[in-house]
Scaffold this motif. Structure first.
Motif, PDB file in Angstrom:
ATOM      1  N   PRO A 216      -1.894   5.653   7.126  1.00 45.60           N
ATOM      2  CA  PRO A 216      -1.696   5.334   5.726  1.00 45.60           C
ATOM      3  C   PRO A 216      -1.772   6.588   4.710  1.00 45.60           C
ATOM      4  O   PRO A 216      -1.032   6.419   3.683  1.00 45.60           O
ATOM      5  N   VAL A 217      -2.674   7.161   5.111  1.00 47.48           N
ATOM      6  CA  VAL A 217      -2.818   8.225   4.031  1.00 47.48           C
ATOM      7  C   VAL A 217      -1.570   9.283   4.461  1.00 47.48           C
ATOM      8  O   VAL A 217      -0.979   9.674   3.338  1.00 47.48           O
ATOM      9  N   SER A 218      -1.251   9.525   5.577  1.00 46.36           N
ATOM     10  CA  SER A 218      -0.100  10.249   5.722  1.00 46.36           C
ATOM     11  C   SER A 218       1.214   9.672   5.162  1.00 46.36           C
ATOM     12  O   SER A 218       1.687  10.513   4.484  1.00 46.36           O
TER      13      SER A 218
ATOM     14  N   LEU B 202       1.274   7.516   2.724  1.00 50.72           N
ATOM     15  CA  LEU B 202       1.326   7.640   0.995  1.00 50.72           C
ATOM     16  C   LEU B 202       1.233   9.126   0.403  1.00 50.72           C
ATOM     17  O   LEU B 202       2.209   9.410  -0.413  1.00 50.72           O
ATOM     18  N   ILE B 203       0.312   9.914   1.026  1.00 49.10           N
ATOM     19  CA  ILE B 203       0.193  11.139   0.382  1.00 49.10           C
ATOM     20  C   ILE B 203       0.967  12.334   1.064  1.00 49.10           C
ATOM     21  O   ILE B 203       1.670  13.055   0.100  1.00 49.10           O
ATOM     22  N   HIS B 204       0.832  12.609   2.375  1.00 51.24           N
ATOM     23  CA  HIS B 204       1.541  13.740   2.742  1.00 51.24           C
ATOM     24  C   HIS B 204       3.096  13.106   3.209  1.00 51.24           C
ATOM     25  O   HIS B 204       3.839  13.930   3.963  1.00 51.24           O
ATOM     26  N   ALA B 205       3.822  12.073   2.651  1.00 52.54           N
ATOM     27  CA  ALA B 205       5.181  11.596   3.020  1.00 52.54           C
ATOM     28  C   ALA B 205       5.607  11.209   1.494  1.00 52.54           C
ATOM     29  O   ALA B 205       6.674  11.950   1.083  1.00 52.54           O
ATOM     30  N   ALA B 206       5.375  10.260   1.129  1.00 56.20           N
ATOM     31  CA  ALA B 206       5.878   9.366  -0.119  1.00 56.20           C
ATOM     32  C   ALA B 206       5.594  10.285  -1.308  1.00 56.20           C
ATOM     33  O   ALA B 206       6.757  10.542  -1.883  1.00 56.20           O
ATOM     34  N   THR B 207       4.356  10.545  -1.565  1.00 54.27           N
ATOM     35  CA  THR B 207       4.498  11.066  -3.122  1.00 54.27           C
ATOM     36  C   THR B 207       3.685  12.408  -3.242  1.00 54.27           C
ATOM     37  O   THR B 207       4.248  13.222  -3.822  1.00 54.27           O
ATOM     38  N   MET B 208       2.539  12.530  -2.760  1.00 51.31           N
ATOM     39  CA  MET B 208       1.965  13.898  -3.095  1.00 51.31           C
ATOM     40  C   MET B 208       3.075  15.151  -2.825  1.00 51.31           C
ATOM     41  O   MET B 208       3.035  16.177  -3.653  1.00 51.31           O
ATOM     42  N   VAL B 209       3.591  15.049  -1.663  1.00 53.45           N
ATOM     43  CA  VAL B 209       4.211  16.437  -1.287  1.00 53.45           C
ATOM     44  C   VAL B 209       5.581  16.541  -2.091  1.00 53.45           C
ATOM     45  O   VAL B 209       6.165  17.554  -2.172  1.00 53.45           O
ATOM     46  N   THR B 210       5.835  15.412  -2.819  1.00 51.46           N
ATOM     47  CA  THR B 210       7.062  15.858  -3.789  1.00 51.46           C
ATOM     48  C   THR B 210       6.539  16.121  -5.108  1.00 51.46           C
ATOM     49  O   THR B 210       7.357  16.314  -5.891  1.00 51.46           O
ATOM     50  N   ALA B 211       5.253  16.254  -5.254  1.00 50.91           N
ATOM     51  CA  ALA B 211       4.853  16.716  -6.639  1.00 50.91           C
ATOM     52  C   ALA B 211       5.648  17.928  -7.101  1.00 50.91           C
ATOM     53  O   ALA B 211       5.928  18.125  -8.370  1.00 50.91           O
TER      54      ALA B 211
ATOM     55  N   ALA C 136       5.523  14.802  10.385  1.00 52.48           N
ATOM     56  CA  ALA C 136       5.107  15.900   9.182  1.00 52.48           C
ATOM     57  C   ALA C 136       6.017  16.879   9.038  1.00 52.48           C
ATOM     58  O   ALA C 136       6.357  17.262   7.931  1.00 52.48           O
ATOM     59  N   TYR C 137       6.468  17.414  10.308  1.00 55.24           N
ATOM     60  CA  TYR C 137       7.566  18.555  10.058  1.00 55.24           C
ATOM     61  C   TYR C 137       8.864  17.886   9.404  1.00 55.24           C
ATOM     62  O   TYR C 137       9.427  18.709   8.882  1.00 55.24           O
ATOM     63  N   SER C 138       8.934  16.654   9.867  1.00 62.09           N
ATOM     64  CA  SER C 138      10.458  16.102   9.300  1.00 62.09           C
ATOM     65  C   SER C 138      10.220  16.023   7.863  1.00 62.09           C
ATOM     66  O   SER C 138      11.123  16.175   6.995  1.00 62.09           O
ATOM     67  N   THR C 139       8.739  15.612   7.115  1.00 65.03           N
ATOM     68  CA  THR C 139       8.615  15.662   5.839  1.00 65.03           C
ATOM     69  C   THR C 139       8.809  17.031   5.169  1.00 65.03           C
ATOM     70  O   THR C 139       9.546  17.043   4.266  1.00 65.03           O
ATOM     71  N   ILE C 140       8.358  17.981   5.860  1.00 59.55           N
ATOM     72  CA  ILE C 140       8.667  19.359   5.196  1.00 59.55           C
ATOM     73  C   ILE C 140      10.035  19.785   5.140  1.00 59.55           C
ATOM     74  O   ILE C 140      10.598  20.038   4.175  1.00 59.55           O
TER      75      ILE C 140
ATOM     76  N   ALA D 243       7.746   6.746   4.274  1.00 60.12           N
ATOM     77  CA  ALA D 243       6.559   5.728   4.327  1.00 60.12           C
ATOM     78  C   ALA D 243       6.881   4.529   5.449  1.00 60.12           C
ATOM     79  O   ALA D 243       5.982   4.274   6.135  1.00 60.12           O
ATOM     80  N   LEU D 244       7.978   4.127   5.619  1.00 60.86           N
ATOM     81  CA  LEU D 244       8.230   3.135   6.819  1.00 60.86           C
ATOM     82  C   LEU D 244       8.200   3.738   8.056  1.00 60.86           C
ATOM     83  O   LEU D 244       7.417   3.166   8.768  1.00 60.86           O
ATOM     84  N   LEU D 245       8.564   5.111   8.242  1.00 64.65           N
ATOM     85  CA  LEU D 245       8.565   5.678   9.503  1.00 64.65           C
ATOM     86  C   LEU D 245       7.026   5.782  10.125  1.00 64.65           C
ATOM     87  O   LEU D 245       6.363   5.320  11.079  1.00 64.65           O
ATOM     88  N   PHE D 246       6.157   6.052   8.931  1.00 59.11           N
ATOM     89  CA  PHE D 246       4.807   6.524   9.254  1.00 59.11           C
ATOM     90  C   PHE D 246       4.041   5.154   9.321  1.00 59.11           C
ATOM     91  O   PHE D 246       3.163   5.067  10.247  1.00 59.11           O
ATOM     92  N   LEU D 247       4.461   4.196   8.765  1.00 60.78           N
ATOM     93  CA  LEU D 247       3.819   2.764   9.115  1.00 60.78           C
ATOM     94  C   LEU D 247       4.028   2.465  10.216  1.00 60.78           C
ATOM     95  O   LEU D 247       2.977   1.682  10.719  1.00 60.78           O
TER      96      LEU D 247
END
Lengths: 630, 527
Positions: free
Chosen positions: A251-253, A255-264, A312-316, A346-350
């Motif tokens: 869930p951390v990945s 929320l933080i490392h996909a949906a929100t923080m990395v788009t800061a 993760a790489y796909s998020t990057i 978020a869906l994919l990670f969950l």
């Protein structure tokens, strides 16, 4: 309604405080109520505030709320104050709604974990910091949120702190993003000293008045801020922390490392769009970095075996699309992609988390399989997420946002054919790795037994996110299909509208078809290689060179190795060498000389009269000789 | 007379607790604690009274003063005065004093009475240093705080305590002697020019000095303060003294003794020798930057947790040195903020280390690990203060460091950039504490006692303090503002070149601007 704005970040902070101070004394049920409820109320409140913002727009589509003066020295007077406009409305909606769904999901996902209340405390703190970041009306407060999310990222990556690898990953994430943050802090010093304020709106006005497009100072300032954005958003060359960050709970990945923080970083650049427009060279650098990142990360995603590392790489790579968009002035398109990406990633990670949970924490997708028959809800939602990531035309939201970016890259005066081509090739890679993941992990026989039956608490967020991953795309339709621009019209009150230098509808259709073809081509290739003929990858790429390339991609192009040997190991070696502080040896020498003198002289103190008499006479003779000869 | 009480109360309490220890070893602790509490109440009442006064009318920077004759033949007086700067420093002394008493509650078992006497004597010397406005009196208090500290380290310290205490003594004493010479030099120069031989700070402020003598005298003072702060390369006494001292000693050393050096810079060097200070400013700032980076590098390499925290002090105090010599309001305010927050955050870290040592019998990072599972509260508190030390926004240290860097940027961007690298290095060593000590796997530590209620209360207070300083720093900034303004008026300011040039200002350009500086100063005096 709008004056309740402060409550949106305050609610998760309250949740954090309750869980941090009294968490261990509460029952699981109360803990989850506090943890989920605080974000849930924040989501309800921000929906209400957004509706009221849209229905009864405040003057100039801006609303400011100052809570108190933070620091006030001379003309340096940042406040604790919030600024609500179309951009921050989008951000808070995504953060709270997606955040709430992920929190809900976590209740089940983390149910057996001994650090249950600690987990929700950190997650609440994260949501609060992220809200502060997006609502801040000045750069110093934004920086507070910025560092706050970095801290929560550290705490949550290292959540299972007993594993040394997790601690290493957490530290790596914090240190690398801090390097970017420091560059951003220097940017703040520069901006304040040049413009005399850190208030974002005032700053933008003054920057536009004071600086000429393309002059040196705004370039330096924009480049420094870009440094911060690169670190937080895991773009080249500071991207190496994100794949390791998958050490945290899923869930951390999400929320933080996909949906929100990395788009800061995307948010920061969009927020400071005036500054970046004044620095066209830096803005082009944003586009080029985005393109390079999305391609490199796309290749790396192709070579991963761990399902979370693929994501993760796909998020990057997807954040790379946003940077590409920002770099050519496609502000709204980038934010649109942020919104759709938040939903489908978020869906994919969950969904991946649900598979991981069912398989007893097996993350290697080649050891999975059989999800389709065993976990149907998870499978279908995962498929929708993957389709959206691969941006299958017309039916997924990923298509609309990615198409908008690609079209604007094509037609922007600073974009052009090559950037567009790179983007389209990236789309091919995207659908390739997305469906590689689907075919290997979900189809075929189950290689690992799937035991855990996912409950409704897991299914509800998945289904809602799956619906969102389809319908969110319809708020913005291209010129030739529907010509509906709700999203960008709304954002245009906060962000400059896109300036195209060639509008050509025929062309647009052709481009859409090419993008569609590249998407289906990717699916086709992965279908052949990973479903129809699983022996093909081995047969075609078994050679020595392909093996080398594969391992290069798998290691993320060797950035880790380079940083390790250029920075980390020399740093550790040098500091180890000087552990005892070479400066101290100077003082040690002084004390050694003094003690030796002392010892030497005390040797002469023997108590023997003969030696003293000898000493006196030698001394006397020497003195006489000196007197005579000089 | 209130100021005299501030100094006398701890001293008397120290003597009483020494005597009372024979009756009951718990008495000294309570006596010391209540004396410090009383002192705190006096300070708070002064602060409240002052802020009301501030609102009604701006009548000078001085909150309270005392002027008694002492040795009039030599122009020595018992002169004390308090402005916003001293007020904050004395308040910090009182808070950390209480923390020191509480954290040695179970640690110190032998010689409880004499221990508390030394502790309180040292505190009263520190308060004296922050209040003295007569140079001989200042020097007297400077020595008063040194001797009890020597005993604290030498008697109640750890393995290598004798070496550490002697090293501490010699370093500080060497610096102090140079300062004494400079004080005497200033006295005679002032006397020979004006005919009035006096050690009165306020009169000496008006001493006309030639550039050369100003430089020499300034260096004398600087030597003493540089050792105390400590400035690299005079810092090597610090890790030894901090590591070997008992917890209370480390708290006082890091939280207060180092601050006396920084306080000296602001109170004496800037206003007494402005032009000389401007001349050495580039060098001093450079030393500050070197301290920030060098201290952080050494902190990272340590395996002894206490030594790690000690070296991090070197790094943090580098910011103070950097800020003081930037000669502008932002940086000066930042430096004061950094002094206060470093006192609290590092003090708390030393208390945590002390608590850990008491529980697991080691300070070696390699022998720690997995503490979060067995003692979550100590670990959480440790995490908070590690975060404070790495400058997380929202906690006090961030405000200090940010203001210093912001102020320094306006005079020299090229100093700011390497200094800002200190922020990255701070993350590296601070997270090392968290990763090595609190995270990881533990073998068998289930029986370790978490925070006692007494300690928990203390730590809660310190966390609240550091949060308050981070989110509502304005109360502190307002208190110190008039004092710093007055000092800055004396010291002049570094000229700020606006526009493009500022970005490219080089270290070398200081030497060119020193002429501009003297001009601004002359203007200041004309006013």
């Amino acid at each position: 309604m709008l004056d309740l704005l402060w409550l949106i970040p305050a609610l998760p902070i309250l949740g954090f405080l309750i869980l941090a101070l009294a968490g261990s004394r509460l029952s699981r049920k109360v803990q989850s109520c506090v943890g989920v409820g605080s974000v849930g109320f924040a989501a309800v409140l921000s929906s209400a505030i957004s509706i009221s913002f849209i229905v009864f727009p405040p003057p100039h589509y801006q609303y400011d709320q100052t809570l108190w003066n933070w620091i006030s020295i001379g003309n340096f007077s940042p406040t604790i104050g919030f600024h609500l406009d179309a951009l921050s409305v989008c951000m808070i909606l995504v953060v709270t709604v997606v955040g709430f769904l992920i929190h809900l999901y976590s209740v089940e996902y983390m149910a057996d974990d001994e650090g249950f209340s600690r987990f929700f405390a950190y997650m609440n703190l994260f949501v609060a910091s992220m809200l502060v970041l997006t609502l801040a009306d000045n750069l110093l407060l934004l920086y507070l949120g910025w560092e706050g999310v970095g801290l929560c990222s550290f705490l949550l990556i290292g959540f299972w702190y007993k594993e040394p690898d997790n601690i290493k990953a957490a530290t790596k994430a914090f240190v690398i993003t801090r390097i970017g943050d420091t560059s951003m802090a220097i940017g703040l010093f520069l901006l304040f000293n040049e413009l005399g304020t850190l208030q974002i709106q005032e700053l933008s006005v003054r920057a536009a008045q004071q600086w000429v497009v393309g002059s040196t100072t705004p370039m330096i300032a924009a480049a420094l801020l870009l440094g911060g954005a690169l670190g937080k958003s895991a773009q080249l060359p500071l991207q190496t922390w994100l794949p390791d960050a998958m050490a945290g709970p899923t869930p951390v990945s999400a929320l933080i490392h996909a949906a929100t923080m990395v788009t800061a970083g995307v948010y920061l650049i969009a927020r400071m769009n005036v500054l970046f427009t004044l620095a066209p060279m830096v803005q082009s650098a944003v586009a080029i970095i985005g393109l390079a990142t999305l391609l490199l990360a796309g290749f790396s995603a192709l070579a991963q075996n761990d399902i979370k590392r693929v994501l993760a790489y796909s998020t990057i790579s997807q954040v790379g699309y946003m940077f590409l968009g920002l770099g050519v002035g496609a502000w709204s398109a980038a934010i649109f992609h942020f919104v759709t990406h938040a939903c489908f990633k978020a869906l994919l990670f969950l969904a991946a988390g649900s598979i991981i949970l069912a398989s007893g924490h097996e993350q290697n997708m080649f050891k999975l399989g059989g999800v389709r028959s065993k976990l149907p809800v998870t499978f279908w939602t995962f498929l929708i997420g993957a389709s959206s990531l691969a941006s299958i035309p017309l039916v997924t939201d990923g298509f609309y946002s990615k198409d908008m970016i690609l079209w604007q890259v094509w037609s922007s005066p600073t974009g052009g054919f090559w950037l567009w081509l790179g983007g389209v090739f990236g789309a091919l890679l995207t659908s390739l790795y997305a469906f590689r993941m689907v075919f290997t992990a979900c189809f075929g026989p189950a290689k690992t037994q799937l035991k855990h039956r996912s409950s409704n608490i897991i299914h509800i967020p998945l289904i809602i996110l799956a619906i969102l991953s389809i319908v969110v795309g319809f708020v913005e339709l291209p010129h030739n299909i529907g010509n509906f621009h709700l999203f960008s019209d709304f954002l245009n009150s906060a962000l400059p509208s896109f300036q195209a230098d060639k509008i050509d509808t025929n062309n647009e259709l052709a481009l859409e078809i090419i993008a569609g073809i590249s998407c289906f081509l990717g699916i086709l290739i992965s279908y052949v290689f990973y479903f129809k003929r699983p022996e093909y990858p081995e047969r075609f790429f078994g050679g020595c060179v392909s093996q080398k390339i594969h391992s290069l991609w798998q290691s993320g192009w060797g950035f880790d190795w380079i940083y390790d040997s250029v920075f980390v190991r020399p740093f550790v070696r040098i500091t180890r060498l000087n552990r005892n502080d070479f400066i101290d040896s100077f003082y040690a020498l002084v004390s050694f000389v003094t003690t030796s003198l002392h010892k030497g002289l005390s040797l002469t103190q023997t108590g023997r009269l003969r030696q003293y008499a000898l000493g006196i006479s030698i001394g006397a003779v020497l003195v006489l000789l000196i007197l005579v000869w000089l | 007379m209130t100021l005299v009480y501030l100094i006398i109360i701890p001293l008397i309490a120290g003597i009483v607790s020494w005597v009372s220890a024979r009756k009951n070893p718990v008495w000294p602790r309570w006596i010391a604690l209540s004396a410090l509490f009383a002192q705190m109440l006096i300070i708070i009442s002064l602060w409240i009274g002052h802020s009301i006064e501030l609102n009604s009318a701006h009548n000078g920077v001085w909150i309270a003063s005392v002027d008694l004759t002492w040795i009039p033949q030599l122009g020595i007086g018992f002169r004390l005065a308090m402005d916003g700067l001293s007020l904050l420093m004395v308040a910090l002394t009182s808070i950390l004093g209480m923390a020191a008493v509480i954290c040695s509650w179970t640690e110190i078992k032998d010689g409880v009475g004499f221990f508390h006497f030394n502790l309180m004597a040292c505190l009263s010397g520190i308060v004296g240093v922050f209040l003295a406005m007569d140079l001989i009196l200042f020097y007297f208090f400077w020595e008063v705080m040194l001797v009890p500290m020597y005993f604290l380290i030498g008697i109640w310290g750890h393995e290598n305590r004798i070496y550490a205490s002697i090293k501490f003594f010699i370093f500080t004493q060497a610096g102090g002697l140079l300062m004494l010479m400079a004080i005497l030099g200033l006295y005679f120069i002032h006397g020979s020019i004006t005919g009035a031989y006096t050690f009165n700070y306020f009169e000496l402020l008006e001493t006309p000095l030639s550039a050369w003598s100003s430089m020499l005298l300034m260096l004398g003072f600087f030597a003493a303060f540089a050792v105390k702060i400590p400035v690299v390369p005079f810092h090597t006494w610090l890790p030894d003294a901090h590591t070997e001292a008992p917890t209370a000693g480390s708290v006082i050393l890091a939280g207060l003794l180092l601050k006396t050096g920084a306080y000296g810079l602001i109170r004496f060097i800037l206003p007494l020798f402005p032009s000389a200070a401007h001349t050495v400013a580039p060098v001093a700032m450079m030393l500050g930057v070197i301290g920030i980076i060098y201290g952080a590098l050494l902190a990272f390499a340590q395996t002894d947790l206490k030594r790690l925290v000690a070296y991090s002090s070197v790094s943090h105090l580098g910011f103070v040195l950097l800020g003081v010599f930037a000669f502008n309001e932002l940086a000066l305010q930042g430096a004061v903020m950094q002094m206060i927050c470093h006192g609290i955050s590092t003090g708390a870290l030393f208390i945590i280390v002390g608590a850990l040592q008491e529980r697991i019998g080691s300070r070696d990072l390699n022998r720690m690990g997995g503490l979060w599972a067995s003692i979550p509260r100590i670990s959480a508190v440790g995490l908070v203060f590690a975060l404070a030390s790495l400058g997380l926004p929202g906690l006090g240290n961030f405000v200090g460091e940010f203001l210093v860097l912001l102020g320094v940027y306006s005079v020299s961007p090229w100093m700011t950039v390497p200094a800002a690298m200190g922020l990255v290095l701070a993350v590296i060593y601070s997270l090392r504490i968290v990763g090595k000590a609190f995270y990881g796997c533990s073998d068998d530590r289930s029986r370790i006692q978490d925070l006692w209620p007494r300690e928990a209360l203390l730590m809660a207070g310190m966390i609240l303090a550091i949060l308050w300083l981070g989110l509502f720093p304005q109360a502190v900034l307002n208190t110190v503002e008039p004092a710093l303004k007055a000092i800055q008026e004396k010291a002049g300011s570094m000229s700020y070149k606006s526009g493009q040039a500022a970005v490219y200002t080089d270290i070398l350009s200081y030497f060119q601007t020193s002429q501009v500086v003297t001009e601004t100063q002359r203007n200041g005096q004309n006013r």
